[in-house]
Design a protein around this motif. Structure first.
Motif, PDB file in Angstrom:
ATOM      1  N   LEU A 109      18.386 -87.730  56.421  1.00 38.06           N
ATOM      2  CA  LEU A 109      17.293 -88.507  55.830  1.00 38.06           C
ATOM      3  C   LEU A 109      16.536 -89.283  56.903  1.00 38.06           C
ATOM      4  N   GLN A 112      14.292 -86.959  58.809  1.00 39.83           N
ATOM      5  CA  GLN A 112      13.100 -86.610  58.033  1.00 39.83           C
ATOM      6  C   GLN A 112      12.084 -87.745  58.050  1.00 39.83           C
ATOM      7  N   MET A 113      12.613 -88.965  57.881  1.00 41.61           N
ATOM      8  CA  MET A 113      11.684 -90.096  57.829  1.00 41.61           C
ATOM      9  C   MET A 113      11.031 -90.327  59.180  1.00 41.61           C
ATOM     10  N   LEU A 116       8.341 -87.887  59.661  1.00 38.50           N
ATOM     11  CA  LEU A 116       7.173 -88.272  58.876  1.00 38.50           C
ATOM     12  C   LEU A 116       6.309 -89.277  59.640  1.00 38.50           C
ATOM     13  N   LEU A 131       6.433 -96.547  64.674  1.00 40.89           N
ATOM     14  CA  LEU A 131       7.489 -96.628  63.663  1.00 40.89           C
ATOM     15  C   LEU A 131       8.575 -95.585  63.878  1.00 40.89           C
ATOM     16  N   TYR A 135      12.496 -95.942  62.993  1.00 44.47           N
ATOM     17  CA  TYR A 135      13.203 -95.071  62.057  1.00 44.47           C
ATOM     18  C   TYR A 135      14.258 -94.234  62.762  1.00 44.47           C
TER      19      TYR A 135
END
Lengths: 164, 429
Positions: A109, A112-113, A116, A131, A135
């Motif tokens: 997860l 993936q974030m 993104l 960011l 993350y």
């Protein structure tokens, strides 16, 4: 062989965890303190200190969790093994496996974030930190927790200590 | 009740019971809820986990823990006990009273019960026994008095409660003083009457000169609570700033004035505090994810409706909640219990006209008592290990003190003005 490589990994991890956490907390403490002093002396405040400290909290919390697995200081409810001591071993392994599952989930997860954030090119408002770096702490935490948990399982299994 | 809710409750209890770390139990349960009962992506949960830490208010947890640890690593405990002993030590049962008072003073620096048991209990139990106090009494009193650590502000559980309830932290802190004072007085009176007719050693009353010397020695330590509370309640600092200033003060005092802490210990103290705070804050993250699920399904509102239709008066509701919290407190630590239960219980309060500050204080006292209720109170095991005694012995030893604390809890429950007059006076809440 295993003992030796675990010891090396443990050393590297501990060094990394301790120093980065120490530096992060001290930087946060000093910048907030300076902020208080500045506000009362020259009525000026550092706009970035609040954002910085939020990032420091994110970092220390997630990386601190990896250290907490080593110290076995994660907060859990150990009622059942105290009432039925014979279950302790089985429950310990069960809990380790769940931690492994959680670490994998965090890696996936978190990855993936982070991906993104790369696509959207976002960064923090004042300091302009991308960011994706923040993350990336999630998969990093997942990976470190995974290895720490494997080491904890090995300790339980062999009765040896990784850092001895 | 809907079957899906039953599955969620069973999953949560199952995970918690199986010794899975609390935050993971919450996270797994929310994943189950998200995947099966909603059509939201689970990436949103990971997002929540991350975003919940992006909160400036959490700073206060880290820095109050750090401040307490700096003072414990130095020589403050020793100085506080000396001050307490000089003030009350000459009464019958004086040393026990000094132990209680020291817990109160330490509580005004530290926000946790366990830290207080370790710091004060570890020192006072041997001291009491050396002065011919009987072991059961000594263990009982030093297991239960550390509840003051969490009641007298700063208090970690109050900080987390105020985040859930959106109450002013300073006002919530304010509610802790009267209950803390009541517990100190009630337990001291018990010690006085218990020890009056027994032949325990008493220290002579200090001369004025001695008293001044002890106070002077403890001055820097005693000024810390003054700085924290004076700063917060006068409005000079926010709670966050107070925590930061207190840390800097504690570092300066321990490194340069007392010189009881070496520079090479600074890193250890900082890292261990950060790890302790991480283990607490990650539960905040788990509870936020779980809270997401709860609000999506509007579960708190449904529970509120169900409770209100069954329980018709505020006093019955408070009684039921108190009993429930006492039972929960036997098994769960105060932080997890506050973070899991507060979001569920808070929506019910307006229905009965209960003030959320009052309720926050009740939760804190009640779950604090949970630290010394058998079979699983953490404090019981700590003091038991200190004197090499089993759980049953310690459990018997704490009974009279537990009774005192539960009576105080009931008084606080049914006399809200007692708790609320201070915040009302200062903040008009």
């Amino acid at each position: 062989m295993i003992a030796k490589s675990f010891k090396t990994i443990d050393r590297i991890f501990s060094f990394f965890e301790e120093w980065t956490i120490f530096i992060a907390v001290m930087v946060g403490l000093i910048s907030l303190f300076v902020n208080v002093v500045l506000r009362y002396t020259i009525h000026y405040s550092l706009a970035w200190s609040e954002e910085l400290i939020r990032e420091i909290i994110i970092y220390t919390t997630f990386i601190g969790c990896s250290a907490a697995i080593k110290n076995r200081s994660m907060i859990r409810i150990d009622a059942l093994p105290q009432i039925v001591p014979s279950l302790k071993k089985a429950l310990d392994y069960f809990s380790h496996f769940c931690t492994l599952g959680y670490s994998v989930l965090m890696c996936i997860l978190g990855w993936q974030m982070a991906a993104l954030q790369v696509e959207t090119q976002q960064s923090t408002i004042i300091l302009g930190i991308p960011l994706v770096i923040l993350y990336a702490i999630l998969p990093l935490m997942g990976g470190m927790m995974f290895i720490r948990t494997i080491m904890a399982m090995w300790e339980d299994f062999t009765g040896q200590q990784v850092d001895k | 009740m809907n079957t899906s809710y039953l599955i969620i409750v069973l999953c949560l209890l199952g995970c918690l019971g199986a010794t899975i770390p609390v935050f993971m139990s919450l996270f797994f349960t929310s994943i189950l809820g998200f995947v099966y009962f909603t059509d939201m992506p689970i990436m949103m949960l990971a997002q929540t986990l991350f975003r919940s830490m992006d909160n400036f208010a959490l700073v206060v947890v880290l820095f109050f823990i750090l401040c307490g640890n700096i003072m414990t690593a130095g020589s403050i405990v020793d100085k506080l006990i000396k001050v307490a002993n000089a003030v009350v030590g000459f009464f019958p049962g004086g040393l026990a009273m000094a132990g209680i008072l020291a817990c109160g003073m330490f509580g005004a620096i530290s926000g946790s019960t366990v830290a207080t048991v370790v710091a004060i209990g570890g020192f006072m139990i041997p001291a009491l026994m050396e002065n011919q106090y009987d072991e059961k009494f000594s263990v009982g009193i030093m297991t239960t008095a550390p509840i003051l650590g969490v009641i007298i502000p700063p208090s970690i559980s109050m900080i987390l409660y105020s985040m859930v309830s959106n109450d002013s932290l300073a006002a919530l802190f304010m509610t802790g003083f009267v209950p803390g004072f009541m517990i100190i007085v009630a337990m001291s009176l018990y010690s006085y009457f218990y020890c009056r007719n027994r032949n325990f050693k008493r220290s002579p009353a200090p001369t004025f000169k001695e008293l001044i010397a002890v106070l002077k020695n403890g001055f820097w330590a005693l000024m810390l609570p003054v700085l924290i509370f004076g700063g917060i309640f006068s409005g000079v600092f926010t709670a966050n700033e107070a925590a930061v200033v207190a840390c800097v003060y504690a570092f300066v005092v321990e490194l340069f004035i007392h010189r009881d802490m070496k520079f090479n210990k600074v890193k250890d103290v900082v890292v261990s505090s950060a790890v302790t705070s991480a283990t607490l804050l990650i539960i905040v993250a788990g509870a936020t994810a779980f809270g997401r699920y709860l609000t999506l399904e509007q579960i708190p509102a449904q529970i509120a409706d169900a409770v209100v239709s069954q329980v018709h008066s505020a006093w019955a509701f408070l009684l039921i909640v108190n009993i429930m919290l006492l039972i929960v407190g036997m098994f769960m630590d105060i932080i997890s219990a506050t973070l899991i239960l507060a979001p569920i219980l808070l929506p019910i309060l307006p229905e009965y006209g209960i003030n959320s500050l009052h309720f926050g204080l009740l939760m804190t006292v009640n779950l604090g008592i949970g630290y010394c209720t058998p079979p699983l109170g953490v404090s019981l095991y700590i003091t038991g290990a200190l004197v090499n005694r089993g759980l049953i012995y310690v459990s018997k030893a704490v009974m009279p003190f537990l009774a005192i604390q539960i009576v105080i809890l009931l008084i606080l429950t049914y006399w809200p003005d007692l708790v609320l007059f201070l915040p009302r006076f200062f903040y008009g809440q």
